[in-house]
Design a protein around this motif. Sequence first.
Motif, PDB file in Angstrom:
ATOM      1  N   TYR A 555       0.853  -1.190   0.000  1.00 47.46           N
ATOM      2  CA  TYR A 555       0.000   0.000   0.000  1.00 47.46           C
ATOM      3  C   TYR A 555       0.891   1.243   0.000  1.00 47.46           C
ATOM      4  O   TYR A 555       1.832   1.337   0.800  1.00 47.46           O
ATOM      5  CB  TYR A 555      -0.882  -0.023   1.258  1.00 47.46           C
ATOM      6  N   SER A 586      -5.622   5.371  -1.625  1.00 48.03           N
ATOM      7  CA  SER A 586      -7.085   5.500  -1.571  1.00 48.03           C
ATOM      8  C   SER A 586      -7.579   5.226  -0.156  1.00 48.03           C
ATOM      9  O   SER A 586      -6.842   4.742   0.697  1.00 48.03           O
ATOM     10  CB  SER A 586      -7.739   4.534  -2.561  1.00 48.03           C
ATOM     11  N   ASP A 587      -8.845   5.524   0.080  1.00 50.55           N
ATOM     12  CA  ASP A 587      -9.417   5.320   1.407  1.00 50.55           C
ATOM     13  C   ASP A 587      -9.665   3.843   1.700  1.00 50.55           C
ATOM     14  O   ASP A 587      -9.781   3.444   2.852  1.00 50.55           O
ATOM     15  CB  ASP A 587     -10.738   6.091   1.540  1.00 50.55           C
ATOM     16  N   SER A 588      -9.780   3.032   0.647  1.00 53.30           N
ATOM     17  CA  SER A 588     -10.085   1.617   0.817  1.00 53.30           C
ATOM     18  C   SER A 588      -8.880   0.757   0.438  1.00 53.30           C
ATOM     19  O   SER A 588      -8.198   1.033  -0.547  1.00 53.30           O
ATOM     20  CB  SER A 588     -11.285   1.224  -0.049  1.00 53.30           C
ATOM     21  N   PHE A 589      -8.641  -0.280   1.232  1.00 54.83           N
ATOM     22  CA  PHE A 589      -7.588  -1.230   0.921  1.00 54.83           C
ATOM     23  C   PHE A 589      -8.072  -2.318  -0.040  1.00 54.83           C
ATOM     24  O   PHE A 589      -7.275  -3.109  -0.519  1.00 54.83           O
ATOM     25  CB  PHE A 589      -7.088  -1.924   2.197  1.00 54.83           C
ATOM     26  N   GLU A 590      -9.366  -2.365  -0.280  1.00 56.90           N
ATOM     27  CA  GLU A 590      -9.931  -3.512  -0.984  1.00 56.90           C
ATOM     28  C   GLU A 590      -9.645  -3.492  -2.477  1.00 56.90           C
ATOM     29  O   GLU A 590      -9.266  -4.483  -3.062  1.00 56.90           O
ATOM     30  CB  GLU A 590     -11.449  -3.572  -0.757  1.00 56.90           C
ATOM     31  N   SER A 591      -9.839  -2.344  -3.114  1.00 56.95           N
ATOM     32  CA  SER A 591      -9.683  -2.287  -4.566  1.00 56.95           C
ATOM     33  C   SER A 591      -8.216  -2.208  -4.961  1.00 56.95           C
ATOM     34  O   SER A 591      -7.393  -1.652  -4.227  1.00 56.95           O
ATOM     35  CB  SER A 591     -10.433  -1.073  -5.136  1.00 56.95           C
ATOM     36  N   HIS A 635      -2.405  -2.707  -3.475  1.00 56.43           N
ATOM     37  CA  HIS A 635      -3.836  -2.391  -3.391  1.00 56.43           C
ATOM     38  C   HIS A 635      -4.027  -0.982  -2.835  1.00 56.43           C
ATOM     39  O   HIS A 635      -3.121  -0.395  -2.252  1.00 56.43           O
ATOM     40  CB  HIS A 635      -4.551  -3.394  -2.492  1.00 56.43           C
ATOM     41  N   GLY A 636      -5.247  -0.468  -3.023  1.00 55.30           N
ATOM     42  CA  GLY A 636      -5.592   0.827  -2.443  1.00 55.30           C
ATOM     43  C   GLY A 636      -4.886   1.996  -3.100  1.00 55.30           C
ATOM     44  O   GLY A 636      -4.360   2.872  -2.420  1.00 55.30           O
ATOM     45  N   CYS A 748     -10.753  -8.634   6.317  1.00 56.23           N
ATOM     46  CA  CYS A 748     -10.254  -7.334   5.896  1.00 56.23           C
ATOM     47  C   CYS A 748      -8.732  -7.391   5.817  1.00 56.23           C
ATOM     48  O   CYS A 748      -8.116  -8.411   6.125  1.00 56.23           O
ATOM     49  CB  CYS A 748     -10.689  -6.237   6.874  1.00 56.23           C
TER      50      CYS A 748
END
Length: 767
Positions: A555, A586-591, A635-636, A748
């Motif tokens: 990240y 980004s705010d999300s680690f998922e994408s 990611h993210g 997560c």
Amino acid sequence: MVILIQRLTHGCTLCSCQSLRSTWSTLARHSREVSKFRRNYGTIKRKSSPQPSKALDESMGAVSRTRNIGIIAHIDAGKTTTTERMLFYSGASESIGEVHTGDTITDYMDQERERGITITSASVTFPWRKHKINLLDTPGHVDFTIEVERCLSVLDSAVVILDSTAGVEAQTNTVWQQAERYNIPKIVFLNKMDKPANDVDKCIKSLEALECIPVPIQLPLFRDNKFIGIYDVISLSRWKWEVDPIKQGLEYDVKEVTTKHEKYETLIQKREDLISHLADLDDQMSELVLNNDSLMNIDSAEIMNSLRRCVIKNQIVPVLLGSSYRNIGVQPLMDAILRYLPSPIEKPNPIATYYKGNFCASAFKVIHHKNLGPLTFIRVFSGRITPQEKVYNLNRDTTEKISKIYLPMADDFHEINVASLGHIVAVSGLTSSVTSDTLTSSKTAADEARACFAREKSLPVEESSPVLASINVPEPVFFCTIEAPSMSKQKELDIALAKLQREDPSLRVTYDTNTDQTILSGMGELHLEVIRERIRRDFNIDVSMGKLRVSYREYPKDTMEGTMSKEKNFGGVKNHVTINLRLRPSDSFESKFKLKVIVDQDNDLGKLRADRLRAIKHGVDMALNFGPLASFPVHGVDVDLLDFKCTSATLHSFISSVTSECVAHLLRKGGISLLEPIMQVQVICPEVYYSRVLNDLIARRGQLISMTAQKNSKIITFLVPLIELVSYSTFLRTITSGNAFFTMQIDCYRKLSDSEQTEAMEKMFSL
């Protein structure tokens, strides 16, 4: 009857008149009085003799008499055992196969029979009461959840099996949510009612936690504390089986329950509760209630029809009881499948309607058969197809020819001459199609569907994509290196891995240029272990696999911006690319990443060609596959394209290469943090081992989420870093003497602190 009470007591327009208030008072006063009404069953003795397999003839092909169902459940709830009984009672098999003896029809792989678990989904077709049931038996182990996902994407309904002693478990919740994504109607079968610890009320309560309305339509029948049958709430009848291994559940008695029976009042109450639920949801039932002096006057057929309407709308979930292993309750379950679950006509695919009757199908599974070669399983949503016809693949923009069409019976395939609406078949001849591809009769049919889709959605035709539902493929969490035994076997290994990847979308094969190693990534230890055994057995390659490692994510720490300019000649043609990118956490680690084109007056990005944008996206994707810290996927990341220039003859591959190099440079410059996968772990263990298991999970940096008690056992749910769970199954068996089992799924990713990251890196490089 919440809605009816509200209407009557709040003076709404519909129910404000005095006559309706009087009707309600009469109904309430006499709701328990006993009056004659038609029943579906008298005092009879039935024998469900197996029907011959040849019953699947043309007369069985009516779409309205077809059911496409999936069996889904937590591991060891009894999916395969139930399927075996269905096949036997329908006449599709001559004997009952058992999981523990390794002779089941749907668990046909050697590894499935050796391990006693379902690894791959199996498709079977069988007749029942002049209907045809296409059934997909799916795995319950979380490592093979992709099998459940792709099956549900093409099914019309599902049977959810629960262990009646446990209720909703971790994987039950997972498969339930998967079914909800596709809006699939469901019925629930509480299995293993013969076990002393069964608890119907607890199971019903656990189902309510899934935000559904479970309604029991059967009650258990016990004799000397042994489960021997069921009471049918709707028809007020009793079904009793003699537990006789010779009869194998083929014979059962059905009698009506009279007013003198000890269970009569309980059945009446449950019947009224069911009618109340239906009246709240179904206008036709609501009208029947208002127009009858007594709920007893409502005919069983009307209740069944109302229940069917509510089930198909996914408003309510009927709950049935049984013990598949003891051969009790399976025939009523099969009847319920026909009675309450939709036919393909009643649950049309909204995307398929754009094809206006042309052939439209979804490819949902690929296998490589030893004798028949590659077979692609398809579900037909409209039109028909015959052997030697060409089909167009929308996802791949290719045309292929179907050689032969087969009706699958697990690993046995029967050649047929046509596949039409509602069919689930396997076809040969397709070499490019993979899971979730959409097939249609021709490119012309695809273009017409695309134009129709674009008009309805108010989209440009080039942006419309009338493809059937794509499946959600989870990210792999474990990986290891894999090596051929010799250079001469490397090509065979590459072919084997390519075939396995085509079969299994959750398996990832990548080549790490930093270490010159082939990396195998999967959903868990069991998943990769099964893959290794398949390579050894099916492809006869004695591969070596490295130590299992956890798949972290990388990240970016900071926002970085930079420009890269490259020029190179290929065959006398000048290739030049200048690209300006900005990378942001980004705010999300998922994408994995989002690419945004920033158009302003200082650049020409508003005129950027679609093919060059695709090449840029491909370049970004290549760079993010292997991060600069430890070669884990990045990611993210939000990626902004600020400027781009190239010569007219520049190759797309050169654009991707320069983009990839630019992204990699910015990642190294900005710094990288590690993201650690956190798993939700559910352990079911006897009370005597509870403290030992609890203390061990805490020592593994676990965070307790919940703890519930059931008879003589505990259910513990924790969040635990995946690195702490390597080889946990072996350890758990050891400390509980094999009396506990667990499931886990990704919850997560968590950002590691600097000290944790340093420690993790030291462990990685010390292996």
